[in-house]
Design a protein around this motif. Structure first.
Motif, PDB file in Angstrom:
ATOM      1  N   TYR A  33       0.837  -1.198   0.000  1.00  0.00           N
ATOM      2  CA  TYR A  33       0.000   0.000   0.000  1.00  0.00           C
ATOM      3  C   TYR A  33       0.873   1.248   0.000  1.00  0.00           C
ATOM      4  O   TYR A  33       1.922   1.278   0.647  1.00  0.00           O
ATOM      5  CB  TYR A  33      -0.872   0.050   1.265  1.00  0.00           C
ATOM      6  N   TRP A  34       0.380   2.263  -0.689  1.00  0.00           N
ATOM      7  CA  TRP A  34       0.973   3.592  -0.588  1.00  0.00           C
ATOM      8  C   TRP A  34      -0.045   4.532   0.029  1.00  0.00           C
ATOM      9  O   TRP A  34      -1.223   4.540  -0.362  1.00  0.00           O
ATOM     10  CB  TRP A  34       1.373   4.128  -1.960  1.00  0.00           C
ATOM     11  N   TYR A  35       0.415   5.323   0.994  1.00  0.00           N
ATOM     12  CA  TYR A  35      -0.390   6.348   1.637  1.00  0.00           C
ATOM     13  C   TYR A  35       0.385   7.665   1.596  1.00  0.00           C
ATOM     14  O   TYR A  35       1.608   7.684   1.474  1.00  0.00           O
ATOM     15  CB  TYR A  35      -0.670   6.007   3.110  1.00  0.00           C
ATOM     16  N   VAL A  89       4.626  13.453   3.424  1.00  0.00           N
ATOM     17  CA  VAL A  89       5.360  12.219   3.688  1.00  0.00           C
ATOM     18  C   VAL A  89       4.609  11.084   3.000  1.00  0.00           C
ATOM     19  O   VAL A  89       3.399  10.928   3.192  1.00  0.00           O
ATOM     20  CB  VAL A  89       5.484  11.931   5.199  1.00  0.00           C
ATOM     21  N   TYR A  90       5.324  10.323   2.192  1.00  0.00           N
ATOM     22  CA  TYR A  90       4.731   9.206   1.477  1.00  0.00           C
ATOM     23  C   TYR A  90       5.127   7.928   2.202  1.00  0.00           C
ATOM     24  O   TYR A  90       6.305   7.599   2.327  1.00  0.00           O
ATOM     25  CB  TYR A  90       5.191   9.210   0.015  1.00  0.00           C
ATOM     26  N   LEU A  91       4.105   7.234   2.684  1.00  0.00           N
ATOM     27  CA  LEU A  91       4.331   6.035   3.486  1.00  0.00           C
ATOM     28  C   LEU A  91       3.921   4.798   2.706  1.00  0.00           C
ATOM     29  O   LEU A  91       2.896   4.784   2.021  1.00  0.00           O
ATOM     30  CB  LEU A  91       3.516   6.103   4.778  1.00  0.00           C
ATOM     31  N   CYS A  92       4.725   3.782   2.826  1.00  0.00           N
ATOM     32  CA  CYS A  92       4.439   2.493   2.219  1.00  0.00           C
ATOM     33  C   CYS A  92       4.173   1.485   3.329  1.00  0.00           C
ATOM     34  O   CYS A  92       4.779   1.567   4.407  1.00  0.00           O
ATOM     35  CB  CYS A  92       5.643   2.064   1.369  1.00  0.00           C
ATOM     36  N   ALA A  93       3.271   0.570   3.083  1.00  0.00           N
ATOM     37  CA  ALA A  93       2.972  -0.481   4.046  1.00  0.00           C
ATOM     38  C   ALA A  93       2.802  -1.796   3.296  1.00  0.00           C
ATOM     39  O   ALA A  93       2.480  -1.818   2.112  1.00  0.00           O
ATOM     40  CB  ALA A  93       1.699  -0.158   4.834  1.00  0.00           C
ATOM     41  N   SER A  94       3.029  -2.884   4.007  1.00  0.00           N
ATOM     42  CA  SER A  94       2.763  -4.193   3.420  1.00  0.00           C
ATOM     43  C   SER A  94       2.019  -5.059   4.423  1.00  0.00           C
ATOM     44  O   SER A  94       2.025  -4.781   5.630  1.00  0.00           O
ATOM     45  CB  SER A  94       4.064  -4.867   2.964  1.00  0.00           C
ATOM     46  N   SER A  95       1.348  -6.050   3.908  1.00  0.00           N
ATOM     47  CA  SER A  95       0.637  -6.976   4.786  1.00  0.00           C
ATOM     48  C   SER A  95       0.610  -8.352   4.139  1.00  0.00           C
ATOM     49  O   SER A  95       0.767  -8.500   2.921  1.00  0.00           O
ATOM     50  CB  SER A  95      -0.787  -6.488   5.081  1.00  0.00           C
ATOM     51  N   GLN A 104      -1.268  -3.870   8.945  1.00  0.00           N
ATOM     52  CA  GLN A 104      -0.281  -3.376   7.993  1.00  0.00           C
ATOM     53  C   GLN A 104       0.999  -2.945   8.714  1.00  0.00           C
ATOM     54  O   GLN A 104       0.951  -2.427   9.838  1.00  0.00           O
ATOM     55  CB  GLN A 104      -0.875  -2.230   7.177  1.00  0.00           C
ATOM     56  N   TYR A 105       2.107  -3.139   8.041  1.00  0.00           N
ATOM     57  CA  TYR A 105       3.430  -2.829   8.569  1.00  0.00           C
ATOM     58  C   TYR A 105       4.019  -1.715   7.715  1.00  0.00           C
ATOM     59  O   TYR A 105       4.125  -1.860   6.490  1.00  0.00           O
ATOM     60  CB  TYR A 105       4.321  -4.075   8.550  1.00  0.00           C
ATOM     61  N   PHE A 106       4.403  -0.639   8.379  1.00  0.00           N
ATOM     62  CA  PHE A 106       4.773   0.574   7.670  1.00  0.00           C
ATOM     63  C   PHE A 106       6.280   0.792   7.629  1.00  0.00           C
ATOM     64  O   PHE A 106       7.002   0.463   8.582  1.00  0.00           O
ATOM     65  CB  PHE A 106       4.129   1.790   8.337  1.00  0.00           C
ATOM     66  N   GLY A 107       6.718   1.412   6.538  1.00  0.00           N
ATOM     67  CA  GLY A 107       8.057   1.945   6.469  1.00  0.00           C
ATOM     68  C   GLY A 107       8.110   3.304   7.140  1.00  0.00           C
ATOM     69  O   GLY A 107       7.088   3.843   7.564  1.00  0.00           O
TER      70      GLY A 107
END
Lengths: 115, 112
Positions: A33-35, A89-95, A104-107
């Motif tokens: 995911y991108w947020y 701030v552009y945050l990426c997450a994966s699950s 979700q786990y964020f960078g």
């Protein structure tokens, strides 16, 4: 890797330039995911990948924004012709796809500043 | 767009006191999650409560969920200076949509 990795951590660019932001998810996580987070605000969803395909792009704010994911792993978010309002701030997450709860786990994010 | 609002927007307390943050949301959910964000860092998952649950505990955290009011609260007991951070609620839609919808967050400052 041990966690979600994003690069660069900071990016300063001039208005009108293109930028690429990179996300390396947790190994084995099929969902990515991108947020976007503006100063002092919550997170705004941009795009979701399942494997290499993006079944939900509904959050991309304009056609200047695009993203791809290759090999079911690394993803790149590209912003063309950057504008000052893209600063955030552009945050990426994966699950894990096997997690029905979708935790979700964020960078740590990429802080983008458009001058 | 934001799912809803959190209040208060900012909260300052003394170490040892309890901190309560509230979250409201707008649509039907599968679950509600709370995340913590330290300054300049990513979000870390704290606790999840399913739509059919009313209360959940994890260590010093207590979460409640009222689906009739579409609201949740996070209580941190016996706060510590290290609890200083922003706290966000996030909802997972019952439709199966994978993106989480985040609230606007509460900035908690715990004074030593």
């Amino acid at each position: 890797g041990a966690g979600v990795s994003q690069s660069p951590s900071n990016k300063v660019t001039e208005k009108g330039k293109d930028v690429e932001l990179r996300c390396d998810p947790i190994s084995g996580h099929t969902a990515l995911y991108w947020y976007r987070q503006s100063l002092g605000q919550g997170l705004e969803f941009l795009i979701y990948f399942q494997g290499n395909s993006a079944p939900d792009k509904s959050g991309l704010p304009s056609d200047r924004f695009s993203a791809e994911r290759t090999g079911g792993s690394v993803s790149t978010l590209t912003i063309q012709r950057t504008q000052q309002e893209d600063s955030a701030v552009y945050l990426c997450a994966s699950s894990s796809d096997t997690s029905p709860q979708n935790i979700q786990y964020f960078g740590a994010g990429t802080r983008l500043s458009v001058l | 767009s934001q799912q809803g609002e959190e209040d208060p927007q900012a909260l300052s307390i003394q170490e040892g006191e309890n901190a309560t943050m509230n979250c409201s949301y707008k649509t039907s959910i599968n679950n509600l999650q709370w995340y913590r964000q330290n300054s300049g860092r990513g979000l870390v998952h704290l606790i999840l409560i399913r739509s059919n649950e009313r209360e959940k505990h994890s260590g010093r955290l207590r979460v409640t969920l009222d689906t009739s009011k579409k609201s949740s609260s996070l209580l941190i007991t016996a706060s510590r200076a290290a609890d200083t951070a922003s706290y966000f609620c996030a909802t997972a839609s019952h439709t199966g949509r994978r993106a989480l919808t985040f609230g606007s967050g509460t900035r908690l400052q715990v004074q030593p």
